[in-house]
Scaffold this motif. Structure first.
Motif, PDB file in Angstrom:
ATOM      1  N   UNK A 349       0.832  -1.199   0.000  1.00  0.00           N
ATOM      2  CA  UNK A 349       0.000   0.000   0.000  1.00  0.00           C
ATOM      3  C   UNK A 349       0.866   1.248   0.000  1.00  0.00           C
ATOM      4  N   UNK A 350       0.353   2.309  -0.603  1.00  0.00           N
ATOM      5  CA  UNK A 350       0.995   3.607  -0.481  1.00  0.00           C
ATOM      6  C   UNK A 350      -0.076   4.691  -0.485  1.00  0.00           C
ATOM      7  N   UNK A 351       0.332   5.914  -0.230  1.00  0.00           N
ATOM      8  CA  UNK A 351      -0.568   7.056  -0.198  1.00  0.00           C
ATOM      9  C   UNK A 351      -0.294   7.943  -1.399  1.00  0.00           C
ATOM     10  N   UNK A 352      -1.325   8.450  -2.024  1.00  0.00           N
ATOM     11  CA  UNK A 352      -1.185   9.478  -3.058  1.00  0.00           C
ATOM     12  C   UNK A 352      -1.851  10.742  -2.513  1.00  0.00           C
ATOM     13  N   UNK A 353      -1.036  11.762  -2.281  1.00  0.00           N
ATOM     14  CA  UNK A 353      -1.537  13.051  -1.814  1.00  0.00           C
ATOM     15  C   UNK A 353      -1.503  14.023  -2.988  1.00  0.00           C
ATOM     16  N   UNK A 399       7.397  18.370  -0.014  1.00  0.00           N
ATOM     17  CA  UNK A 399       7.919  17.748  -1.235  1.00  0.00           C
ATOM     18  C   UNK A 399       7.527  18.548  -2.470  1.00  0.00           C
ATOM     19  N   UNK A 400       6.240  18.932  -2.577  1.00  0.00           N
ATOM     20  CA  UNK A 400       5.798  19.723  -3.728  1.00  0.00           C
ATOM     21  C   UNK A 400       6.538  21.052  -3.773  1.00  0.00           C
ATOM     22  N   UNK A 401       6.756  21.656  -2.613  1.00  0.00           N
ATOM     23  CA  UNK A 401       7.461  22.939  -2.549  1.00  0.00           C
ATOM     24  C   UNK A 401       8.918  22.785  -2.960  1.00  0.00           C
ATOM     25  N   UNK A 402       9.550  21.683  -2.545  1.00  0.00           N
ATOM     26  CA  UNK A 402      10.959  21.453  -2.889  1.00  0.00           C
ATOM     27  C   UNK A 402      11.164  21.404  -4.396  1.00  0.00           C
ATOM     28  N   UNK A 403      10.186  20.868  -5.117  1.00  0.00           N
ATOM     29  CA  UNK A 403      10.287  20.766  -6.576  1.00  0.00           C
ATOM     30  C   UNK A 403       9.738  22.004  -7.286  1.00  0.00           C
ATOM     31  N   UNK A 404       9.107  22.898  -6.544  1.00  0.00           N
ATOM     32  CA  UNK A 404       8.524  24.080  -7.160  1.00  0.00           C
ATOM     33  C   UNK A 404       7.288  23.774  -7.967  1.00  0.00           C
ATOM     34  N   UNK A 405       6.544  22.735  -7.576  1.00  0.00           N
ATOM     35  CA  UNK A 405       5.366  22.303  -8.330  1.00  0.00           C
ATOM     36  C   UNK A 405       4.094  22.922  -7.763  1.00  0.00           C
ATOM     37  N   UNK A 406       3.306  23.566  -8.616  1.00  0.00           N
ATOM     38  CA  UNK A 406       1.990  24.054  -8.231  1.00  0.00           C
ATOM     39  C   UNK A 406       0.999  22.903  -8.105  1.00  0.00           C
ATOM     40  N   UNK A 407       1.159  21.898  -8.962  1.00  0.00           N
ATOM     41  CA  UNK A 407       0.309  20.708  -8.936  1.00  0.00           C
ATOM     42  C   UNK A 407       1.216  19.492  -8.854  1.00  0.00           C
ATOM     43  N   UNK A 408       0.969  18.635  -7.873  1.00  0.00           N
ATOM     44  CA  UNK A 408       1.833  17.470  -7.699  1.00  0.00           C
ATOM     45  C   UNK A 408       1.058  16.309  -7.099  1.00  0.00           C
ATOM     46  N   UNK A 409       1.396  15.120  -7.548  1.00  0.00           N
ATOM     47  CA  UNK A 409       0.932  13.903  -6.911  1.00  0.00           C
ATOM     48  C   UNK A 409       2.089  13.358  -6.104  1.00  0.00           C
ATOM     49  N   UNK A 410       1.977  13.390  -4.795  1.00  0.00           N
ATOM     50  CA  UNK A 410       3.076  12.990  -3.919  1.00  0.00           C
ATOM     51  C   UNK A 410       2.778  11.598  -3.367  1.00  0.00           C
ATOM     52  N   UNK A 411       3.698  10.665  -3.613  1.00  0.00           N
ATOM     53  CA  UNK A 411       3.512   9.282  -3.181  1.00  0.00           C
ATOM     54  C   UNK A 411       4.331   9.017  -1.920  1.00  0.00           C
ATOM     55  N   UNK A 412       3.664   8.507  -0.895  1.00  0.00           N
ATOM     56  CA  UNK A 412       4.265   8.279   0.415  1.00  0.00           C
ATOM     57  C   UNK A 412       3.983   6.846   0.834  1.00  0.00           C
ATOM     58  N   UNK A 413       4.947   6.227   1.511  1.00  0.00           N
ATOM     59  CA  UNK A 413       4.771   4.878   2.038  1.00  0.00           C
ATOM     60  C   UNK A 413       4.907   4.923   3.556  1.00  0.00           C
ATOM     61  N   UNK A 414       4.074   4.148   4.239  1.00  0.00           N
ATOM     62  CA  UNK A 414       4.123   4.095   5.697  1.00  0.00           C
ATOM     63  C   UNK A 414       5.065   2.989   6.144  1.00  0.00           C
ATOM     64  N   UNK A 421       9.029   9.231   1.636  1.00  0.00           N
ATOM     65  CA  UNK A 421       8.660   9.794   0.336  1.00  0.00           C
ATOM     66  C   UNK A 421       9.158   8.890  -0.783  1.00  0.00           C
ATOM     67  N   UNK A 422       8.228   8.435  -1.631  1.00  0.00           N
ATOM     68  CA  UNK A 422       8.605   7.574  -2.745  1.00  0.00           C
ATOM     69  C   UNK A 422       8.878   8.357  -4.021  1.00  0.00           C
ATOM     70  N   UNK A 423       7.952   9.252  -4.357  1.00  0.00           N
ATOM     71  CA  UNK A 423       8.038   9.919  -5.657  1.00  0.00           C
ATOM     72  C   UNK A 423       7.163  11.169  -5.664  1.00  0.00           C
ATOM     73  N   UNK A 424       7.538  12.132  -6.506  1.00  0.00           N
ATOM     74  CA  UNK A 424       6.732  13.328  -6.714  1.00  0.00           C
ATOM     75  C   UNK A 424       6.420  13.409  -8.202  1.00  0.00           C
ATOM     76  N   UNK A 425       5.146  13.348  -8.541  1.00  0.00           N
ATOM     77  CA  UNK A 425       4.705  13.281  -9.933  1.00  0.00           C
ATOM     78  C   UNK A 425       4.214  14.644 -10.385  1.00  0.00           C
ATOM     79  N   UNK A 426       4.757  15.148 -11.477  1.00  0.00           N
ATOM     80  CA  UNK A 426       4.400  16.479 -11.973  1.00  0.00           C
ATOM     81  C   UNK A 426       3.193  16.467 -12.907  1.00  0.00           C
ATOM     82  N   UNK A 427       2.745  15.286 -13.354  1.00  0.00           N
ATOM     83  CA  UNK A 427       1.534  15.176 -14.179  1.00  0.00           C
ATOM     84  C   UNK A 427       0.652  14.074 -13.616  1.00  0.00           C
ATOM     85  N   UNK A 428       0.180  14.238 -12.369  1.00  0.00           N
ATOM     86  CA  UNK A 428      -0.586  13.163 -11.729  1.00  0.00           C
ATOM     87  C   UNK A 428      -1.929  12.942 -12.403  1.00  0.00           C
TER      88      UNK A 428
END
Length: 465
Positions: A349-353, A399-414, A421-428
């Motif tokens: 499982x992971x989280x998509x924020x 994470x979104x701020x670090x990449x300078x993304x206005x829109x981001x899909x941030x993937x997190x694992x518990x 933090x797994x990944x930051x997607x710029x076209x989620x």
């Protein structure tokens, strides 16, 4: 007495005359107590000391251009439990319903049914004493063709007072691209789909331009929304950069997209900003394979191609021997890869924020499909609404701020160590998260552009007292 009752199937076309809705296709559901109607922009107000509500309806499924503005007296405010178990406080109204030539007054709750199969649900309270249901049948009282619907509703007028917004992408039929186009048009903007491969640049000191096939200038755009496939990141970012250079607002900048697409650089950027990630290793020579395996805690471990996307190029190596074979095979093909610790306690499982303009607007938990080790909607995974912790919220926003993304899909694992933090997607993608949460994510993206450019919608001609 049955001969006096209307026999209906599992779905029927009906009308709501007092709301000026000439036709709407309703799901007939005797298992639901109350009827519900798709409504949005719901706002209560007072008229002569009584509670009223005005709202808008998209009466035709998968059509956001046709909009009916309605108002009605409020009969009640009620907590309703939806089919997915969520509890929501809704406005309740009384309205007339015409079905099979017979008119009756029914009680209807107002809620956003945008991601449901039908714009209206007809519950058993509206059917008692006058309707019989044959669930094996459908549309017992006739179907409406596209021409019939056009005759009833006409062709929606295209609004022109809004912004000119371009979607820089490859496939106009993708759910995400269609939703963004619809959301922009719904808010009164002129939306333009720009095929990346059909656009080109004119670099000149006096009059630089971005043009589309046929020599049409795109300099009239106010903003662009880049939705760039990984395979054409270089060219897509070049186009985005050129739009930026001529003063056009890009919802995500070319630099932020480039940084997010380079998996190695993106992980280094995460570490630079103090963001926790799974232990990972990177090396060029096959001679260092054993050290890579040891530094992430041994097998099982994850092997990731730096050029992979949407779960492709990600392999679980369950033993050290398997890990050595996979790593050396990839390196023999001159492929760059990362080795990463496997977080077993995450249980696939992971989280998509979903972050827009520095705020988390929606979160889901993704669960891997049977036989898979990683959650991925594109490979049969499931999505559900989840409540994230303050620590996870902070991690996603940073994470979104670090990449300078206005829109981001941030993937997190518990993990036992806390959120990683797994990944930051710029076209989620929007389909999974809009379907699971029922939220208008595309509309929020358009709102972010409006806010940045200082655009406000024109006031409506009529407003309630």
């Amino acid at each position: 007495m049955n001969e006096q009752k209307i026999i209906v199937g599992c779905a029927e076309w009906l009308s709501l005359p007092s709301l000026h809705v000439p036709a709407i296709k309703a799901r007939v559901d005797s298992g639901a107590k109350t009827s519900s109607l798709h409504a949005f922009n719901i706002q209560g107000f007072k008229r002569n000391g009584e509670s009223w509500v005005h709202f808008e309806v998209h009466p035709i499924q998968k059509n956001r251009k046709t909009t009916i503005r309605c108002e009605a007296k409020v009969a009640d405010r009620r907590i309703v439990k939806s089919s997915n178990g969520e509890r929501e406080k809704r406005h309740v109204i009384l309205t007339t319903m015409e079905l099979a030539g017979k008119t009756s007054t029914i009680e209807v709750t107002l809620t956003n049914r945008d991601n449901m199969g039908y714009r209206m649900l007809l519950g058993r309270e509206a059917m008692q004493g006058r309707i019989l249901v044959d669930p094996s049948e459908e549309l017992c009282h006739g179907e409406l063709s596209k021409d019939d619907i056009t005759n009833l509703y006409g062709v929606p007028e295209k609004k022109s007072e809004g912004l000119n917004i371009g979607i820089l992408a490859s496939n106009p039929d993708l759910y995400s691209n269609q939703r963004i186009m619809e959301a922009g048009e719904e808010r009164g903007h002129n939306m333009h789909f720009l095929n990346i491969k059909h656009c080109y640049l004119k670099m000149e000191a006096e009059h630089p331009e971005v043009l589309s096939r046929g020599g049409h200038s795109l300099n009239m755009l106010d903003a662009v929304i880049p939705r760039i496939r990984p395979s054409i990141t270089f060219y897509g970012c070049a186009l985005t950069r050129h739009f930026e250079s001529i003063g056009k607002f890009a919802l995500n900048t070319s630099d932020s997209i480039s940084q997010s697409r380079d998996k190695l650089f993106s992980m280094q950027l995460m570490l630079k900003h103090g963001l926790d990630i799974p232990t990972s290793g990177f090396a060029h020579s096959p001679m260092d394979t054993n050290d890579l395996i040891d530094m992430v805690g041994g097998a099982p471990l994850i092997v990731k191609l730096l050029e992979g996307t949407q779960g492709r190029g990600v392999v679980l190596a369950e033993t050290k021997k398997a890990a050595e074979s996979v790593i050396n095979a990839f390196k023999a093909l001159n492929a760059n890869l990362l080795v990463q610790e496997f977080v077993k306690e995450a249980q696939g499982k992971d989280l998509r924020c979903f972050v827009i303009d520095g705020k988390i607007v929606a979160s889901i938990e993704r669960t891997a499909a049977a036989g898979e080790f990683r959650a991925n909607i594109h490979q049969g995974g499931q999505a559900s609404i989840v409540k994230i912790s303050p620590e996870e919220r902070t991690l996603a926003i940073k994470a979104a701020k670090a990449f300078g993304l206005q829109v981001a899909g941030v993937d997190i694992i518990r993990s036992r160590k806390g959120p990683l933090l797994l990944e930051v997607n710029s076209s989620p993608g929007l389909e999974g998260i809009e379907t699971a949460t029922g939220k208008d994510i595309a509309g929020l993206m358009i709102c972010a552009i409006e806010k940045k450019l200082g655009w406000k919608p024109q006031p409506k001609e009529e407003s309630p007292e």
